[in-house]
Design a protein around this motif. Structure first.
Motif, PDB file in Angstrom:
ATOM      1  N   GLY A 156      33.577  29.368  46.908  1.00  0.00           N
ATOM      2  CA  GLY A 156      34.020  28.353  45.949  1.00  0.00           C
ATOM      3  C   GLY A 156      33.130  27.123  45.956  1.00  0.00           C
ATOM      4  O   GLY A 156      32.081  27.083  46.580  1.00  0.00           O
ATOM      5  N   ASN A 157      33.574  26.111  45.261  1.00  0.00           N
ATOM      6  CA  ASN A 157      32.797  24.915  45.060  1.00  0.00           C
ATOM      7  C   ASN A 157      33.267  23.842  46.022  1.00  0.00           C
ATOM      8  O   ASN A 157      34.314  23.248  45.816  1.00  0.00           O
ATOM      9  CB  ASN A 157      32.995  24.479  43.603  1.00  0.00           C
ATOM     10  N   GLU A 164      35.352  24.877  37.104  1.00  0.00           N
ATOM     11  CA  GLU A 164      36.266  25.578  38.004  1.00  0.00           C
ATOM     12  C   GLU A 164      37.712  25.440  37.516  1.00  0.00           C
ATOM     13  O   GLU A 164      38.470  26.412  37.491  1.00  0.00           O
ATOM     14  CB  GLU A 164      36.124  25.017  39.422  1.00  0.00           C
ATOM     15  N   THR A 191      35.306  33.455  38.486  1.00  0.00           N
ATOM     16  CA  THR A 191      35.260  31.991  38.483  1.00  0.00           C
ATOM     17  C   THR A 191      34.204  31.494  39.463  1.00  0.00           C
ATOM     18  O   THR A 191      33.428  30.580  39.159  1.00  0.00           O
ATOM     19  CB  THR A 191      36.650  31.429  38.843  1.00  0.00           C
ATOM     20  N   ARG A 192      34.130  32.126  40.640  1.00  0.00           N
ATOM     21  CA  ARG A 192      33.156  31.668  41.645  1.00  0.00           C
ATOM     22  C   ARG A 192      31.720  31.870  41.154  1.00  0.00           C
ATOM     23  O   ARG A 192      30.837  31.075  41.461  1.00  0.00           O
ATOM     24  CB  ARG A 192      33.387  32.393  42.977  1.00  0.00           C
ATOM     25  N   ILE A 200      30.977  29.141  38.223  1.00  0.00           N
ATOM     26  CA  ILE A 200      30.733  27.737  38.587  1.00  0.00           C
ATOM     27  C   ILE A 200      29.363  27.530  39.246  1.00  0.00           C
ATOM     28  O   ILE A 200      28.989  26.403  39.536  1.00  0.00           O
ATOM     29  CB  ILE A 200      31.853  27.173  39.487  1.00  0.00           C
TER      30      ILE A 200
END
Ligand SMILES: Cc1cc2nc3c(=O)[nH]c(=O)nc-3n(C[C@H](O)[C@H](O)[C@H](O)COP(=O)(O)OP(=O)(O)OC[C@H]3O[C@@H](n4cnc5c(N)ncnc54)[C@H](O)[C@@H]3O)c2cc1C
Length: 499
Positions: free
Chosen positions: A403-404, A459, A363-364, A367
């Motif tokens: 992460g975002n 995300e 996922t990281r 995004i």
């Protein structure tokens, strides 16, 4: 007649992903063979910028491979001396300095690769070097591979093939996915070469210490890409460059030579050597989001081929380690739990779910891909202007592997940073050295904000990656709808879209 060999798991590739996969599967009790086309002496010598972060963190590098032992090995040269990233756009006198925390390192990639292979063997893996895989055995599922070992044909049959053959793996190309037994079709996503980059690097030994020994230095390349200087010591510098293959090709070796020729620190520099040969190598690397599904019946692909490289920085060692570990663990479990002699996509699904949700690396990486798409759309001159305008912490968010956090950024502080930088760039005439217009740069800023917004939306979708294969196709439809929204927002017409 070819020689026949049989294992529960065949791992193709002796890179990071292959070592993490093979070591983990053997540690779980599976019988494992690892096949590598290079000789034992050459294996582990991989084209790479050699920069990696926090090797001793077990969450970042899970499984039986002991990264702390590697970090303590002085031949691997993990000395944790890098504490910042510098972006030099020398033609417009722009320098950005981003803090880089968490023990970043530039390693001796050959020594690192060799030690990984040794640890993998110590986990009980059979390693066959000088073994080129040149075909797959398949029926309802992938059932093994064909290879030439020391010049002789060999067939390896297996319950599971883990394809760690690197970017655009030839093993993947040999699988006929459409004829495997998967209902209504295989979930496996075959990547396209334009979603990959082409890169080349040399390790140079300088006569004097370079002044940026604590920094990973990046500089813009005229095509979509960058040139780097990554010092593994003050006098051993990994210099390289790469561009995305959706643009006109760059003559990498000549372009690098042109770049370093003008720099005094490389005057009289010689090559580092590996096995008596100059240390220079090139390869492809993924610059896309991870594959929607990395599994097919009897088959998992991992590492660079699975798209777990950061789509902006190109860093992929950690993605290779995490996906390799996951494939080894979940592959061995699928074989142990199997009761019908068929390793289906559903049996292997825990791998996809681990990468996207339980571990979260997938996922990281996913995004960060909207920034790659937006950058490709606006072109390199606008990317240079954007980097010049953005405050340093906004750039750090894009290049980081975490992460975002942009979603929570105070829009006012972003805007005021951009305005200040814009005034400086325009007032002293540096803006005029860029081949763009203020209008295009304005559009680029808007596209950047769109990419931020969509990164947050992606995300949410990727955090919801399905736990079972049954829910996959519906999930993919929802993600595809998000892709349509993003491409429409950027104005990218159908036919020119990345996916
Ligand atoms: C120039 C360059 C610079 C990079 N810089 C960085 C960086 O600074 N930091 C970072 O984290 N990442 C970097 N990356 C990305 C990183 O190197 C990759 O993501 C990572 O090496 C992927 O590991 P892998 O195990 O998936 O594949 P690979 O490292 O490519 O390993 C694949 C292995 O499989 C073997 N193989 C392939 N086909 C066959 C076959 N048919 N039969 C038998 N064996 C086969 C190959 O010989 C190789 O040993 C860079 C990549 C490139 C190209």
């Amino acid at each position: 007649m070819p020689v026949s060999e049989s294992y529960e798991i065949v791992v193709v590739g002796g890179g990071v992903a292959g070592c993490f996969a093979a070591a983990t599967a053997a540690d779980q009790g599976a019988s494992v063979v690892q096949l590598e086309r290079k000789s034992a002496a050459e294996a582990g010598h991989i084209a790479c910028g050699d920069a990696m972060k926090a090797p001793t963190d077990p969450k970042k590098y899970p499984g039986p491979i002991d990264m702390s032992a590697l970090a303590a090995d002085e031949d691997v040269l993990i000395d944790g001396n890098i504490d910042q990233i510098e972006w030099w756009d020398e033609d417009i006198d722009v320098k950005k300095v981003l803090p880089y925390e968490g023990h970043s390192n530039v390693v001796d990639r050959y020594e690192f690769g060799q030690r990984l292979l040794e640890q993998t063997a110590a986990c009980g893996v059979d390693q066959h070097f000088d073994t080129v895989v040149n075909g797959v055995l398949q029926g309802a599922q992938v059932e093994g591979v064909r290879a030439v070992r020391d010049g002789e044909p060999v067939e390896y049959s297996a319950d599971l093939v883990i394809d760690a053959g690197g970017s655009l793996s030839s093993v993947m190309s040999d699988v006929d996915f459409a004829s495997l037994d998967a209902d209504p079709e295989t979930s496996f996503e075959k990547p396209h070469f334009q979603q990959f980059g082409s890169a080349y690097r040399e390790v140079l030994e300088t006569q004097e210490p370079v002044p940026y020994e604590n920094a990973l230095v990046g500089k813009p390349l005229e095509r979509m890409g960058y040139i780097w200087y990554f010092p593994r010591t003050a006098t051993e510098i990994n210099v390289g460059l790469g561009f995305q293959m959706n643009k006109e090709p760059v003559e990498l070796v000549d372009r690098l030579k042109k770049d370093i020729q003008g720099r005094p620190e490389f005057d009289g520099a010689g090559f580092d050597t590996v096995n008596g040969k100059a240390n220079k190598l090139g390869a492809a690397l993924a610059l896309r989001r991870p594959l929607d599904s990395m599994v097919a019946p009897g088959y998992i692909t991992v590492g660079c081929n699975a798209g777990t490289t950061h789509p902006i920085s190109g860093k992929g060692i950690r993605g290779a380690a995490v996906t390799g570990y996951s494939a080894g663990k979940h592959g061995a479990e699928a074989i142990r739990d199997d009761d019908d002699g068929f390793i289906s996509e559903a049996d292997l699904w825990a791998h996809n779910h681990y990468v996207y949700v339980e571990h979260g690396l997938g996922t990281r990486v996913a995004i960060k891909d909207p920034y790659n798409i937006a950058a490709s759309h606006v072109g390199m001159e606008n990317v240079r202007a954007l980097v010049a305008l953005l405050p340093e912490d906004a750039i750090a968010d894009v290049v980081s592997s975490e992460g975002n956090s942009l979603g929570v950024r105070n829009a006012m502080s972003l805007a005021s940073g951009v305005v200040q930088n814009a005034l400086a760039l325009v007032s002293d005439g540096r803006f005029d050295r860029l081949d763009t217009t203020k209008r295009d740069v304005g559009r680029t800023l808007l596209d950047f904000v769109r990419a931020q917004r969509y990164a947050t939306k992606y995300e949410r979708v990727y955090n919801d990656y399905p736990a079972t294969r049954d829910d996959f196709f519906e999930w993919r439809d929802a993600r595809d709808a998000l892709d349509d929204g993003f491409n429409d927002a950027l104005g990218i017409p159908a036919g020119q879209r990345k996916y």
